[in-house]
Design a protein around this motif. Sequence first.
Motif, PDB file in Angstrom:
ATOM      1  N   TYR A 130     -37.229 -69.001 -45.391  1.00  0.00           N
ATOM      2  CA  TYR A 130     -35.827 -69.207 -44.984  1.00  0.00           C
ATOM      3  C   TYR A 130     -35.431 -70.368 -46.083  1.00  0.00           C
ATOM      4  CZ  TYR A 130     -31.500 -70.208 -42.979  1.00  0.00           C
ATOM      5  OH  TYR A 130     -29.945 -70.874 -42.502  1.00  0.00           O
TER       6      TYR A 130
ATOM      7  N   PRO B  90     -32.140 -61.258 -51.768  1.00  0.00           N
ATOM      8  CA  PRO B  90     -32.158 -60.811 -50.462  1.00  0.00           C
ATOM      9  C   PRO B  90     -33.512 -61.368 -49.804  1.00  0.00           C
ATOM     10  CG  PRO B  90     -31.871 -58.660 -51.753  1.00  0.00           C
ATOM     11  CD  PRO B  90     -31.894 -60.124 -52.602  1.00  0.00           C
ATOM     12  N   ALA B  91     -33.285 -61.666 -48.624  1.00  0.00           N
ATOM     13  CA  ALA B  91     -34.471 -62.666 -47.858  1.00  0.00           C
ATOM     14  C   ALA B  91     -35.840 -61.833 -47.783  1.00  0.00           C
ATOM     15  CB  ALA B  91     -34.052 -62.954 -46.467  1.00  0.00           C
ATOM     16  N   GLY B  92     -35.587 -60.397 -47.641  1.00  0.00           N
ATOM     17  CA  GLY B  92     -36.436 -59.291 -47.561  1.00  0.00           C
ATOM     18  C   GLY B  92     -37.392 -59.702 -48.889  1.00  0.00           C
ATOM     19  N   LEU B  93     -36.794 -59.882 -49.798  1.00  0.00           N
ATOM     20  CA  LEU B  93     -37.549 -59.907 -51.300  1.00  0.00           C
ATOM     21  C   LEU B  93     -38.639 -61.160 -51.622  1.00  0.00           C
ATOM     22  CD1 LEU B  93     -35.337 -57.615 -53.514  1.00  0.00           C
ATOM     23  CD2 LEU B  93     -37.211 -56.949 -52.192  1.00  0.00           C
TER      24      LEU B  93
ATOM     25  N   TYR C  27     -40.151 -62.666 -49.235  1.00  0.00           N
ATOM     26  CA  TYR C  27     -41.608 -62.745 -48.603  1.00  0.00           C
ATOM     27  C   TYR C  27     -42.657 -61.934 -49.775  1.00  0.00           C
ATOM     28  CZ  TYR C  27     -39.589 -65.100 -45.078  1.00  0.00           C
ATOM     29  OH  TYR C  27     -38.578 -66.207 -44.336  1.00  0.00           O
TER      30      TYR C  27
ATOM     31  N   TRP D   8     -49.673 -71.266 -41.436  1.00  0.00           N
ATOM     32  CA  TRP D   8     -48.485 -71.385 -40.126  1.00  0.00           C
ATOM     33  C   TRP D   8     -48.475 -72.801 -39.484  1.00  0.00           C
ATOM     34  CZ3 TRP D   8     -45.282 -67.503 -38.772  1.00  0.00           C
ATOM     35  CH2 TRP D   8     -45.733 -66.196 -39.159  1.00  0.00           C
TER      36      TRP D   8
ATOM     37  N   ARG E 103     -41.224 -73.470 -32.711  1.00  0.00           N
ATOM     38  CA  ARG E 103     -41.171 -72.143 -33.553  1.00  0.00           C
ATOM     39  C   ARG E 103     -42.034 -72.174 -34.777  1.00  0.00           C
ATOM     40  NH1 ARG E 103     -35.789 -73.547 -33.088  1.00  0.00           N
ATOM     41  NH2 ARG E 103     -34.521 -72.169 -31.730  1.00  0.00           N
TER      42      ARG E 103
ATOM     43  N   ARG F  45     -44.323 -70.003 -41.529  1.00  0.00           N
ATOM     44  CA  ARG F  45     -45.495 -70.006 -42.489  1.00  0.00           C
ATOM     45  C   ARG F  45     -44.833 -71.055 -43.576  1.00  0.00           C
ATOM     46  NH1 ARG F  45     -48.296 -65.730 -45.811  1.00  0.00           N
ATOM     47  NH2 ARG F  45     -50.290 -66.035 -45.415  1.00  0.00           N
TER      48      ARG F  45
ATOM     49  N   GLU G  91     -44.672 -60.852 -38.302  1.00  0.00           N
ATOM     50  CA  GLU G  91     -44.422 -62.055 -37.498  1.00  0.00           C
ATOM     51  C   GLU G  91     -43.466 -63.215 -38.388  1.00  0.00           C
ATOM     52  OE1 GLU G  91     -47.012 -65.714 -35.268  1.00  0.00           O
ATOM     53  OE2 GLU G  91     -48.009 -63.758 -36.259  1.00  0.00           O
ATOM     54  N   GLU G  92     -43.950 -63.272 -39.664  1.00  0.00           N
ATOM     55  CA  GLU G  92     -43.193 -64.129 -40.650  1.00  0.00           C
ATOM     56  C   GLU G  92     -41.702 -63.713 -40.825  1.00  0.00           C
ATOM     57  OE1 GLU G  92     -44.972 -64.159 -44.714  1.00  0.00           O
ATOM     58  OE2 GLU G  92     -43.835 -66.367 -45.030  1.00  0.00           O
ATOM     59  N   LEU G  93     -41.736 -62.303 -41.003  1.00  0.00           N
ATOM     60  CA  LEU G  93     -40.210 -61.662 -41.234  1.00  0.00           C
ATOM     61  C   LEU G  93     -39.383 -62.049 -40.102  1.00  0.00           C
ATOM     62  CD1 LEU G  93     -40.996 -58.663 -43.184  1.00  0.00           C
ATOM     63  CD2 LEU G  93     -40.203 -60.818 -44.133  1.00  0.00           C
TER      64      LEU G  93
ATOM     65  N   HIS H 186     -38.257 -65.424 -39.661  1.00  0.00           N
ATOM     66  CA  HIS H 186     -37.085 -65.548 -40.844  1.00  0.00           C
ATOM     67  C   HIS H 186     -35.780 -65.353 -40.009  1.00  0.00           C
ATOM     68  CE1 HIS H 186     -35.193 -65.498 -44.620  1.00  0.00           C
ATOM     69  NE2 HIS H 186     -34.343 -65.036 -44.194  1.00  0.00           N
TER      70      HIS H 186
ATOM     71  N   GLU I 257     -34.730 -67.571 -37.508  1.00  0.00           N
ATOM     72  CA  GLU I 257     -33.901 -68.849 -38.275  1.00  0.00           C
ATOM     73  C   GLU I 257     -32.457 -68.419 -38.535  1.00  0.00           C
ATOM     74  OE1 GLU I 257     -36.100 -71.373 -38.773  1.00  0.00           O
ATOM     75  OE2 GLU I 257     -34.731 -72.677 -39.204  1.00  0.00           O
ATOM     76  N   VAL I 258     -32.217 -67.208 -39.400  1.00  0.00           N
ATOM     77  CA  VAL I 258     -31.003 -66.918 -39.681  1.00  0.00           C
ATOM     78  C   VAL I 258     -30.180 -66.835 -38.374  1.00  0.00           C
ATOM     79  CG1 VAL I 258     -29.879 -65.160 -40.949  1.00  0.00           C
ATOM     80  CG2 VAL I 258     -31.843 -65.826 -41.604  1.00  0.00           C
TER      81      VAL I 258
ATOM     82  N   MET J 197     -31.429 -59.535 -44.821  1.00  0.00           N
ATOM     83  CA  MET J 197     -32.993 -59.030 -45.247  1.00  0.00           C
ATOM     84  C   MET J 197     -33.013 -58.334 -46.490  1.00  0.00           C
ATOM     85  SD  MET J 197     -35.135 -60.950 -43.450  1.00  0.00           S
ATOM     86  CE  MET J 197     -36.619 -60.179 -43.611  1.00  0.00           C
TER      87      MET J 197
END
Lengths: 116, 241
Positions: free
Chosen positions: A26, A43-46, A48, A64, A71, A74, B35-37, B40, B43-44, B66
């Motif tokens: 993030y 895009p956030a999904g990309l 990772y 982690w 919270r 990673r 879990e990581e996503l 995220h 967080e958002v 995302m």
Amino acid sequence: MPRPASPDGYPTMCLALLAEGPAHGYDLVARLAERTGAAMRLPAGLVYPILHGLEGEALVKAEWAEGEQGRRRRVYTLTERGRHVLAERTAQWERHRRAVDRVLLGGWGVGVATHG
Amino acid sequence: MAEQDPWSQALGWQAYLEEATSAIRGNAAARAVREELRAHLEEVRRHLLADGVPAEEAAARALEQMGEVSAVVAAFADPRGWRRAPGAAVGGALLALGRRVARWWRRIWQRRYGVGLAAGAVALLMVGVGTGTALAWRQASRAEAFARLALAEAHAATAAPPVHQYLPPRPVVPFAPGMCILQSERTGATPLRRVPQVVQATARPGAPAGAVVRGPVWQVNCMPTVRSPATHPAVPAPTGK
């Protein structure tokens, strides 16, 4: 969405941001948007898959960690190898940028482009 | 997901995460990425809530940020050739070996009838093992489809936003009220391929609580969960596993 000219653009930018210190996904997305003036909003999904790819190449390591209010996040850290690769890619980019500048700006890549 | 997420939001995220990680090999790896996503997304959403965005909108906007799920799937599908290299090498070696064996077999066949037959039987056995493995993989795919069916049914039961891409045109297993957790279950000769290990689902009202519904290779453990009384009636305490 504008894309970096180099195919390694986003991974390299992630490496550069991680060179400033460990960060989680993030954080990287936010910093990338901030640094590029929101011109490059990945895009956030990309982010990772990129980070996992870098981890697979041992350029970053991830673990982690517990953040605020327990919270889990990673957190990614640049490795020595990553630092070395970043330096190489930055030099490559610099050469690439100068070459393009010579064509687009007509000079030697020095000075300011004026339009109109 | 310890925060007060609306149930439908959790379900919407889960569907996205399952899809986004569908190209990742290995259940454990896929689960870790999910879990990581999810962290995220949390967080958002938390930042959006802090900015005064309403809860439902914050969840949806977090998901929007995302990006297109197909792009994420493609990005997670490892394009590096080196991972395919061992497979290609094994395939090449098997092909070379097969050609050599065929040549030997021809010679043996010409000289000794019995030995030639034995070699043929071994070849047939190998073909049989290969076919069996392929069928087992197919069965695992069916298991995955079963899980998606259950998830789709859960969506329908909770009147959550539809997920048409997960809706195969077949009837589904009945659910008990409360939250259901679908777990993969290894059975005999049916190795499970990468499948969603845990799928959260919501029960159809009217079915008995605490029921355990078993599918071909899937087991559905139903247990009550705490949800909004406005949208879901109270459910009895769990009656077992």
